[in-house]
Design a protein around this motif. Structure first.
Motif, short mmCIF file in Angstrom:
data_model
loop_
_atom_site.label_atom_id
_atom_site.label_comp_id
_atom_site.label_asym_id
_atom_site.label_seq_id
_atom_site.Cartn_x
_atom_site.Cartn_y
_atom_site.Cartn_z
N ASP A 158 0.93 -0.98 0.07
CA ASP A 158 0.13 0.12 0.02
C ASP A 158 0.77 1.19 0.00
OD1 ASP A 158 1.18 -0.39 2.38
OD2 ASP A 158 -0.73 0.27 3.59
N GLN A 159 1.92 1.26 -0.33
CA GLN A 159 2.81 2.26 -0.19
C GLN A 159 2.66 3.33 -1.38
OE1 GLN A 159 5.24 3.09 1.72
NE2 GLN A 159 5.95 1.33 2.58
N MET A 160 2.20 3.03 -2.58
CA MET A 160 1.52 4.00 -3.60
C MET A 160 0.65 4.72 -3.03
SD MET A 160 2.30 5.22 -6.43
CE MET A 160 3.42 4.02 -7.27
N GLU A 161 -0.31 4.05 -2.32
CA GLU A 161 -1.35 4.95 -1.96
C GLU A 161 -1.12 6.12 -0.75
OE1 GLU A 161 -4.49 2.50 0.00
OE2 GLU A 161 -4.80 1.37 -1.94
N LEU A 162 0.01 5.66 -0.01
CA LEU A 162 0.40 6.78 0.83
C LEU A 162 1.25 7.88 0.35
CD1 LEU A 162 1.79 4.43 3.83
CD2 LEU A 162 -0.22 5.43 3.62
N PHE A 164 0.77 8.71 -3.06
CA PHE A 164 -0.30 9.63 -3.54
C PHE A 164 -1.16 10.61 -2.69
CE2 PHE A 164 -1.08 6.33 -7.27
CZ PHE A 164 -0.25 7.11 -7.89
N SER A 165 -1.29 10.17 -1.36
CA SER A 165 -1.84 10.95 -0.29
C SER A 165 -1.07 12.23 0.00
CB SER A 165 -1.99 10.11 1.03
OG SER A 165 -2.41 11.13 2.07
N TYR A 168 -1.28 14.44 -2.97
CA TYR A 168 -2.38 15.40 -2.69
C TYR A 168 -2.25 16.49 -1.73
CZ TYR A 168 -4.85 12.26 -5.88
OH TYR A 168 -5.29 11.54 -6.96
N ASP A 229 9.11 3.18 -6.38
CA ASP A 229 8.20 2.12 -6.36
C ASP A 229 7.97 1.59 -7.58
OD1 ASP A 229 5.69 1.61 -4.41
OD2 ASP A 229 4.89 1.69 -6.05
#
Length: 362
Positions: A158-162, A164-165, A168, A229
């Motif tokens: 889930d590193q990519m979600e972090l 992207f967070s 943003y 990543d």
């Protein structure tokens, strides 16, 4: 409608307006500020950035609009700052008075007192608003460092979600920075040399440069994390495909032999012989072994089979290095102990200390 007027030593005025959406005395306010009537109407429901440069009767420049400013380091805590600015008058309209109250505290109150004009005082207010930018970017930097550390130690799915967070969040601060940068350019366009030589304007420009440097640096860091990543997933995908290719190739001879032997022949060759299974099985194993040697020579088996061996070699090398350091430290301690046991003689030489026990006097 609440109206407070502050007059400063240099002759410029600051009119603070505070009204609720249910107030019905807007016409009285328009009569009080006839040049600001259109701005008052437009700012009633505006919750987005808007900056406009106009010219008053007689050629005097004016800047008005709305600036969405962070009221704290929380990215959700944002409020509109409605303003109308001329050379000697500043009119602000706010529902949340936290920013106006902050301007009346040290050191901003003293800076406003020393401002020579309303535009210079307005640059001081923008510098005060940018303090929330620094606080927010400092908190953002801590979260970004935590993300970088977690990626360095353990790469999770889930590193990519972090990432992207964090991207943003940076876009949020960048959006507000662009609005302040546009307002700074509008002030320069409207008041030109009379403003650009002032101390407040120069400090505002330097502060904007600092924030721009931080945003660009953080953006480059996030881009690097995204590239890393992508590279990790690409390497993992290549390793998986190489491993699958390796094992599929190895089991191909056995699969072919099993397919042939499983076919419903009327008569299978060597079925009645005692060695009818051992010899074909040996041939399959030999072909598989030669395929393995060929793949090993081509380097296909390196990533699939030797990763653990390389890790074991690295651990062994680290353990050996620790043992050497421990041995060296023990040798150094023993050498220092031996040197401490030497007693200087009368002739200036160091002689070993001798025990008096068991000695015979001469």
């Amino acid at each position: 409608m609440n109206h407070h007027m502050l007059r400063f030593p240099e002759g410029w005025e600051w009119h603070l307006l505070s009204r609720n959406r249910t107030d019905a005395d807007l016409p009285d306010c328009k009569k009080m500020f006839p040049l600001c009537a259109d701005w008052l109407d437009a700012s009633e429901e505006r919750l987005t950035d808007h900056i406009s440069v106009t010219e008053l009767p007689g050629g005097e420049a004016a800047v008005h609009g709305t600036l969405m400013i962070p009221l704290s380091d929380d990215e959700q805590d944002v409020g509109p700052f409605h303003f109308w600015l001329s050379a000697q008058r500043l009119v602000t309209n706010q529902q949340d008075m936290r920013f106006s109250l902050r301007l009346q505290l040290a050191p901003w109150e003293d800076k406003l007192e020393r401002s020579g004009s309303a535009p210079e005082a307005f640059t001081v207010m923008l510098s005060c608003a940018l303090e929330s930018f620094h606080d927010g970017l400092d908190a953002f930097e801590k979260r970004l460092e935590s993300l970088e550390e977690s990626m360095r130690l353990r790469h999770r799915a889930d590193q990519m979600e972090l990432i992207f967070s964090r991207r943003y969040e940076l876009l949020h601060w960048s959006h507000h920075y662009i609005a302040v940068k546009e307002l700074e350019a509008a002030l320069k366009e409207a008041f030109m040399g009379s403003l650009t030589e002032s101390e407040g304007y120069r400090k505002l420009v330097y502060k904007l440069q600092r924030i721009e440097t931080l945003i660009m640096h953080y953006g480059a860091e996030i881009d690097t994390l995204i590239s890393m990543d992508d590279a990790v997933y690409a390497l993992r995908g290549n390793d998986i495909m190489r491993t699958l290719t390796f094992f599929i190739t190895l089991v191909a001879p056995a699969a072919v032999a099993g397919t042939l032997w499983g076919t419903n022949f009327r008569r299978i060759p060597w079925a009645a012989e005692p060695w009818g299974f051992a010899v074909p099985g040996g041939i399959v194993l030999a072909i598989t072994f030669f395929i393995y040697l060929w793949l090993r020579r081509r380097g296909v088996t390196g990533a699939a089979l030797h990763t653990r061996q390389e890790e074991r070699r690295q651990r062994s090398a680290k353990a050996a290095a620790r043992k050497r350091r421990t041995r060296s430290s023990k040798d150094a301690q023993s050498g220092s102990t031996a040197s401490a046991s030497l007693i200087p003689s009368s002739g200036g030489e160091s002689l070993p200390r001798r025990s008096s026990r068991g000695t015979t006097p001469h």
